[in-house]
Design a protein around this motif. Structure first.
Motif, PDB file in Angstrom:
ATOM      1  N   GLN A 140     -34.929 -10.957   2.024  1.00 48.93           N
ATOM      2  CA  GLN A 140     -36.124 -10.534   2.771  1.00 48.93           C
ATOM      3  C   GLN A 140     -35.811  -9.282   3.580  1.00 48.93           C
ATOM      4  O   GLN A 140     -36.624  -8.363   3.661  1.00 48.93           O
ATOM      5  CB  GLN A 140     -36.611 -11.667   3.682  1.00 48.93           C
ATOM      6  N   MET A 141     -34.634  -9.268   4.188  1.00 48.81           N
ATOM      7  CA  MET A 141     -34.220  -8.102   4.953  1.00 48.81           C
ATOM      8  C   MET A 141     -34.159  -6.866   4.058  1.00 48.81           C
ATOM      9  O   MET A 141     -34.617  -5.788   4.415  1.00 48.81           O
ATOM     10  CB  MET A 141     -32.844  -8.381   5.564  1.00 48.81           C
ATOM     11  N   LEU A 142     -33.606  -7.062   2.857  1.00 41.14           N
ATOM     12  CA  LEU A 142     -33.514  -5.956   1.895  1.00 41.14           C
ATOM     13  C   LEU A 142     -34.914  -5.497   1.465  1.00 41.14           C
ATOM     14  O   LEU A 142     -35.171  -4.292   1.373  1.00 41.14           O
ATOM     15  CB  LEU A 142     -32.680  -6.394   0.676  1.00 41.14           C
ATOM     16  N   ALA A 143     -35.809  -6.456   1.233  1.00 42.88           N
ATOM     17  CA  ALA A 143     -37.169  -6.095   0.805  1.00 42.88           C
ATOM     18  C   ALA A 143     -37.860  -5.248   1.877  1.00 42.88           C
ATOM     19  O   ALA A 143     -38.543  -4.266   1.574  1.00 42.88           O
ATOM     20  CB  ALA A 143     -37.976  -7.354   0.510  1.00 42.88           C
ATOM     21  N   ILE A 144     -37.662  -5.609   3.127  1.00 36.58           N
ATOM     22  CA  ILE A 144     -38.284  -4.856   4.220  1.00 36.58           C
ATOM     23  C   ILE A 144     -37.608  -3.488   4.358  1.00 36.58           C
ATOM     24  O   ILE A 144     -38.278  -2.467   4.491  1.00 36.58           O
ATOM     25  CB  ILE A 144     -38.238  -5.659   5.541  1.00 36.58           C
ATOM     26  N   ALA A 145     -36.280  -3.487   4.281  1.00 36.22           N
ATOM     27  CA  ALA A 145     -35.550  -2.216   4.399  1.00 36.22           C
ATOM     28  C   ALA A 145     -35.949  -1.265   3.269  1.00 36.22           C
ATOM     29  O   ALA A 145     -36.135  -0.062   3.484  1.00 36.22           O
ATOM     30  CB  ALA A 145     -34.045  -2.479   4.366  1.00 36.22           C
ATOM     31  N   ARG A 146     -36.107  -1.813   2.080  1.00 36.15           N
ATOM     32  CA  ARG A 146     -36.507  -0.988   0.932  1.00 36.15           C
ATOM     33  C   ARG A 146     -37.880  -0.343   1.182  1.00 36.15           C
ATOM     34  O   ARG A 146     -38.086   0.835   0.920  1.00 36.15           O
ATOM     35  CB  ARG A 146     -36.542  -1.852  -0.333  1.00 36.15           C
ATOM     36  N   ALA A 147     -38.794  -1.141   1.728  1.00 41.00           N
ATOM     37  CA  ALA A 147     -40.133  -0.605   2.026  1.00 41.00           C
ATOM     38  C   ALA A 147     -40.049   0.488   3.094  1.00 41.00           C
ATOM     39  O   ALA A 147     -40.776   1.482   3.038  1.00 41.00           O
ATOM     40  CB  ALA A 147     -41.064  -1.728   2.477  1.00 41.00           C
ATOM     41  N   LEU A 148     -39.137   0.311   4.049  1.00 44.05           N
ATOM     42  CA  LEU A 148     -39.006   1.321   5.118  1.00 44.05           C
ATOM     43  C   LEU A 148     -38.536   2.668   4.569  1.00 44.05           C
ATOM     44  O   LEU A 148     -38.821   3.710   5.148  1.00 44.05           O
ATOM     45  CB  LEU A 148     -38.022   0.847   6.189  1.00 44.05           C
ATOM     46  N   LEU A 149     -37.805   2.632   3.449  1.00 44.26           N
ATOM     47  CA  LEU A 149     -37.320   3.886   2.868  1.00 44.26           C
ATOM     48  C   LEU A 149     -38.429   4.742   2.294  1.00 44.26           C
ATOM     49  O   LEU A 149     -38.228   5.916   1.992  1.00 44.26           O
ATOM     50  CB  LEU A 149     -36.229   3.612   1.836  1.00 44.26           C
ATOM     51  N   ALA A 150     -39.617   4.182   2.175  1.00 41.35           N
ATOM     52  CA  ALA A 150     -40.780   4.994   1.800  1.00 41.35           C
ATOM     53  C   ALA A 150     -41.320   5.746   3.022  1.00 41.35           C
ATOM     54  O   ALA A 150     -42.261   6.502   2.906  1.00 41.35           O
ATOM     55  CB  ALA A 150     -41.861   4.106   1.196  1.00 41.35           C
TER      56      ALA A 150
END
Ligand SMILES: Nc1ncnc2c1ncn2[C@@H]1O[C@H](COP(=O)(O)OP(=O)(O)OP(=O)(O)O)[C@@H](O)[C@H]1O
Ligand SMILES: [Mg+2]
Length: 233
Positions: A140-150
């Motif tokens: 979940q942390m990775l999914a959120i971090a990935r979205a933040l990279l946008a």
């Protein structure tokens, strides 16, 4: 920042949303509460461009964005972390983070990836691990971090605490609060209503495709009928 007006959405013959009106103010955390099947994810799909509404209008930063595709919306600053996290399981943590920035042409992607890994140190420690082998909370942390990279202006989170142990849930909510404090507006769908209302500014309640209640999060927390239906009494 975001305005949804009179939205109807269908899956074939099934009407999932009936005249949805909602607003998200820039800088805020807004939460949508509701039982299973109420239409929370469908609302997120309409806002992120995964489902075209049959009727109604979606406006973002003053511009009509109704019916635009997800890749167009991500460029405008809307990123979705879908229900169930949707990791690229066979890719590493680092590759997943790179995917989050795939549409960016600026030269700061590497800097942002480094920054995200500093902020969420588990992602740095595990950067070469396959995402599918991470724990639920780490994913979940990775999914959120990935979205933040946008570099989103508006982050849509669909049930980020689902299936996680209470201690991890607390971490996720803390992370959402921090993301908001660093300037990202958040629209949060949650079954974990109490915790969502504690970090949110404003809340909506969705029942079988219709919004039935809206109020300041603080007032919803104190509303006894809401408490009985969604906050476990
Ligand atoms: N792909 C689909 N095809 C047909 N019907 C769908 C589809 N996705 C959702 N629905 C229906 O639309 C309605 C709203 O579903 P939605 O997924 O938006 O609910 P939800 O509030 O997110 O529920 P949950 O809390 O279980 O995630 C439900 O009746 C559901 O069965
Ligand atoms: Mg859902």
């Amino acid at each position: 920042m975001l305005k949804v007006a009179g939205v109807d959405a269908f899956y074939g013959q099934i009407q999932a949303l009936k005249g949805i009106d909602l607003e998200v103010e820039e800088g805020s955390i807004v939460t949508i509460l509701g039982a299973n099947g109420a239409g929370k994810s469908t609302t997120m799909k309409v806002i992120s461009g995964l489902l075209k509404p049959k009727k109604g209008k979606v406006t973002f930063l003053g511009k009509d964005i109704t019916g635009l595709r997800p890749d167009q919306l991500i460029r405008k600053g809307i990123a979705l972390v879908p229900e169930g996290r949707a990791m690229l399981a066979e890719m590493t943590v680092l590759e997943n983070l790179e995917m989050g920035a795939y549409h960016r042409k600026d030269s700061e992607v590497d800097k942002d990836i480094a920054q995200v890994m500093e902020r969420f140190s588990i992602l740095k420690e595990r950067k070469d691990q396959l995402a599918g082998t991470m724990s639920g909370g780490q994913q979940q942390m990775l999914a959120i971090a990935r979205a933040l990279l946008a570099r989103p202006k508006l982050l849509l989170l669909d049930e980020p605490s689902m299936g996680l142990a209470p201690i991890i849930v607390a971490d996720i909510f803390k992370m959402i609060k921090e993301i908001n404090q660093s300037g990202t507006t958040v629209l949060l769908v949650e079954q974990n209503a109490k915790q969502a209302l504690k970090i949110a500014d404003y809340g909506y309640v969705l029942e079988t495709g219709k919004l039935t209640t809206e109020a300041n999060a603080k007032d919803l927390l104190e509303d006894t009928s809401i408490a009985e239906a969604y906050l476990g009494g």
